[in-house]
Design a protein around this motif. Sequence first.
Motif, PDB file in Angstrom:
ATOM      1  N   VAL A   1      15.909 -16.007  26.093  1.00 56.68           N
ATOM      2  CA  VAL A   1      14.929 -16.792  26.856  1.00 56.68           C
ATOM      3  C   VAL A   1      14.028 -15.868  27.672  1.00 56.68           C
ATOM      4  O   VAL A   1      12.795 -16.011  27.674  1.00 56.68           O
ATOM      5  N   LYS A   2      14.626 -14.907  28.364  1.00 54.70           N
ATOM      6  CA  LYS A   2      13.871 -13.984  29.203  1.00 54.70           C
ATOM      7  C   LYS A   2      12.846 -13.194  28.400  1.00 54.70           C
ATOM      8  O   LYS A   2      11.723 -12.939  28.869  1.00 54.70           O
ATOM      9  N   ASP A   3      13.210 -12.818  27.170  1.00 52.54           N
ATOM     10  CA  ASP A   3      12.308 -12.030  26.324  1.00 52.54           C
ATOM     11  C   ASP A   3      11.216 -12.865  25.664  1.00 52.54           C
ATOM     12  O   ASP A   3      10.410 -12.347  24.891  1.00 52.54           O
ATOM     13  N   GLY A   4      11.211 -14.168  25.932  1.00 50.79           N
ATOM     14  CA  GLY A   4      10.133 -15.029  25.459  1.00 50.79           C
ATOM     15  C   GLY A   4      10.259 -15.547  24.043  1.00 50.79           C
ATOM     16  O   GLY A   4       9.293 -16.094  23.488  1.00 50.79           O
ATOM     17  N   HIS A   5      11.439 -15.435  23.454  1.00 47.02           N
ATOM     18  CA  HIS A   5      11.611 -15.847  22.057  1.00 47.02           C
ATOM     19  C   HIS A   5      11.654 -17.364  21.870  1.00 47.02           C
ATOM     20  O   HIS A   5      11.639 -17.848  20.743  1.00 47.02           O
ATOM     21  N   LEU A   6      11.701 -18.114  22.983  1.00 45.81           N
ATOM     22  CA  LEU A   6      11.690 -19.580  22.894  1.00 45.81           C
ATOM     23  C   LEU A   6      10.332 -20.172  23.278  1.00 45.81           C
ATOM     24  O   LEU A   6      10.146 -21.393  23.215  1.00 45.81           O
ATOM     25  N   ASN A   7       9.407 -19.329  23.638  1.00 42.27           N
ATOM     26  CA  ASN A   7       8.120 -19.818  24.161  1.00 42.27           C
ATOM     27  C   ASN A   7       7.349 -20.677  23.167  1.00 42.27           C
ATOM     28  O   ASN A   7       6.630 -21.596  23.559  1.00 42.27           O
ATOM     29  N   ASP A   8       7.452 -20.377  21.878  1.00 45.20           N
ATOM     30  CA  ASP A   8       6.702 -21.123  20.861  1.00 45.20           C
ATOM     31  C   ASP A   8       7.581 -22.049  20.031  1.00 45.20           C
ATOM     32  O   ASP A   8       7.195 -22.524  18.972  1.00 45.20           O
ATOM     33  N   VAL A   9       8.791 -22.314  20.524  1.00 48.65           N
ATOM     34  CA  VAL A   9       9.765 -23.113  19.763  1.00 48.65           C
ATOM     35  C   VAL A   9       9.582 -24.612  20.038  1.00 48.65           C
ATOM     36  O   VAL A   9       9.460 -25.029  21.188  1.00 48.65           O
ATOM     37  N   ASP A  10       9.572 -25.392  18.968  1.00 47.81           N
ATOM     38  CA  ASP A  10       9.439 -26.848  19.085  1.00 47.81           C
ATOM     39  C   ASP A  10      10.794 -27.551  19.068  1.00 47.81           C
ATOM     40  O   ASP A  10      10.936 -28.640  19.621  1.00 47.81           O
ATOM     41  N   LEU A  11      11.785 -26.940  18.435  1.00 50.08           N
ATOM     42  CA  LEU A  11      13.127 -27.536  18.370  1.00 50.08           C
ATOM     43  C   LEU A  11      14.162 -26.426  18.279  1.00 50.08           C
ATOM     44  O   LEU A  11      14.012 -25.480  17.498  1.00 50.08           O
ATOM     45  N   SER A  12      15.230 -26.552  19.078  1.00 49.59           N
ATOM     46  CA  SER A  12      16.357 -25.629  19.011  1.00 49.59           C
ATOM     47  C   SER A  12      17.566 -26.360  18.432  1.00 49.59           C
ATOM     48  O   SER A  12      17.841 -27.504  18.817  1.00 49.59           O
ATOM     49  N   PHE A  13      18.272 -25.687  17.530  1.00 44.74           N
ATOM     50  CA  PHE A  13      19.438 -26.312  16.904  1.00 44.74           C
ATOM     51  C   PHE A  13      20.550 -25.283  16.776  1.00 44.74           C
ATOM     52  O   PHE A  13      20.338 -24.155  16.322  1.00 44.74           O
ATOM     53  N   GLY A  14      21.746 -25.674  17.214  1.00 42.96           N
ATOM     54  CA  GLY A  14      22.901 -24.787  17.119  1.00 42.96           C
ATOM     55  C   GLY A  14      24.117 -25.534  16.633  1.00 42.96           C
ATOM     56  O   GLY A  14      24.152 -26.776  16.639  1.00 42.96           O
TER      57      GLY A  14
END
Length: 392
Positions: A147-160
Amino acid sequence: MNILNEVEKLKEFTIKNRRFLHENPEPSLREYETAKFIQNILKENNIEFVKVGDTGTLATIKGEKKGNNKTIFLRSDIDALEIEDKKICEYSSKKQGLSHACGHDGHATSLLTACIILNNNRDKFSGTIKFAFQQAEEIGRGAKIFVKDGHLNDVDLSFGIHLDSSIQVGKVGLTKGPANASCDIFKINVIGESAHVCAPHKGKDALVAASNIVTSIQNIVARQLNPLKEGLVGIGVLRAGTRYNIIANDAYIEGTVRAFDYETREYILKKVEEISKLTAKIHNCEATFENYNAANPLINNDEAIELSIEAVTELIGAENIVTNVPKTLGAEDFADYLAVTKGCFARIGSRNEDKPYTTRAHHHQEFDIDERSLLVASSVYIKVALHFLNNV
């Protein structure tokens, strides 16, 4: 594309990879060889990736089909636990005092298989898929790095996903609302003043103050929290004193707060700090309070759950979807992704009554999975990604 058939073709590959990782577990933030193993397979398949922190990996695949430009983030974790592997099998841990007793080896290999299949079928989807092989879930520090490195900034949906020894293999748990509690780890230092026990009035007893802090804290949930709310305060460490005839001049308390919503969590933490400082003052001592946010409450987004149920139903049938998986006070740092994106977390059944090791609880020294669950996990990753990118 017939997802189940494509995954079945890589069954031997998937199981082989999982067993290699199972034999070679590494603890949180020291998953160096695990990261190399994953990255080498990505290189062999010409899949682009970047390193995240020292041991995390994020692969990215862009679809070639015309359509929307959405991005989905698929997450696995890779760290093991400081627990001896006591089960007897051909792939038991080779590292003393370490084992994959929570199934993260299965998460990583399932996502790796999904990544390869989706890379070979870029023409079947539009948009972008990110594949996270995340470090340090067990200590609540890996997701924060992504999150801190910005890898979620352009994400529309997260799935785990998480393999689950309480659910039968072949079934998938997808439940709306809170799934995992938050986890805060607090530390209280009590500062007093030593004296001979025969002259307690000349000292400031940090041991007595700390003991009263521990008992008073228990009243937060029992008497101060709304009974319709759910929360927990647990104390695991209390240290004080050096000798039987010396008034303790300091004491140390360590514990955890768990809650299923942000409001309750904040309320309990505030009360723990308040009670600690006031109780110490009553006993002529002082107290300092510090807290580490190990994980937010994991609250599945209703829309994301509905989308996932729709996708997985097409894959394995409605009869194999479990929509009432009990929530747990155990924490899961996938919640940190849900704090900044829409998404949800699925439970993949790994239990088989005919294989006793697969019925063990997570973090048990004999923990294992029915390896058919790996194929289900890979298929679910693929299906949810394609369904979201092509239909939403």
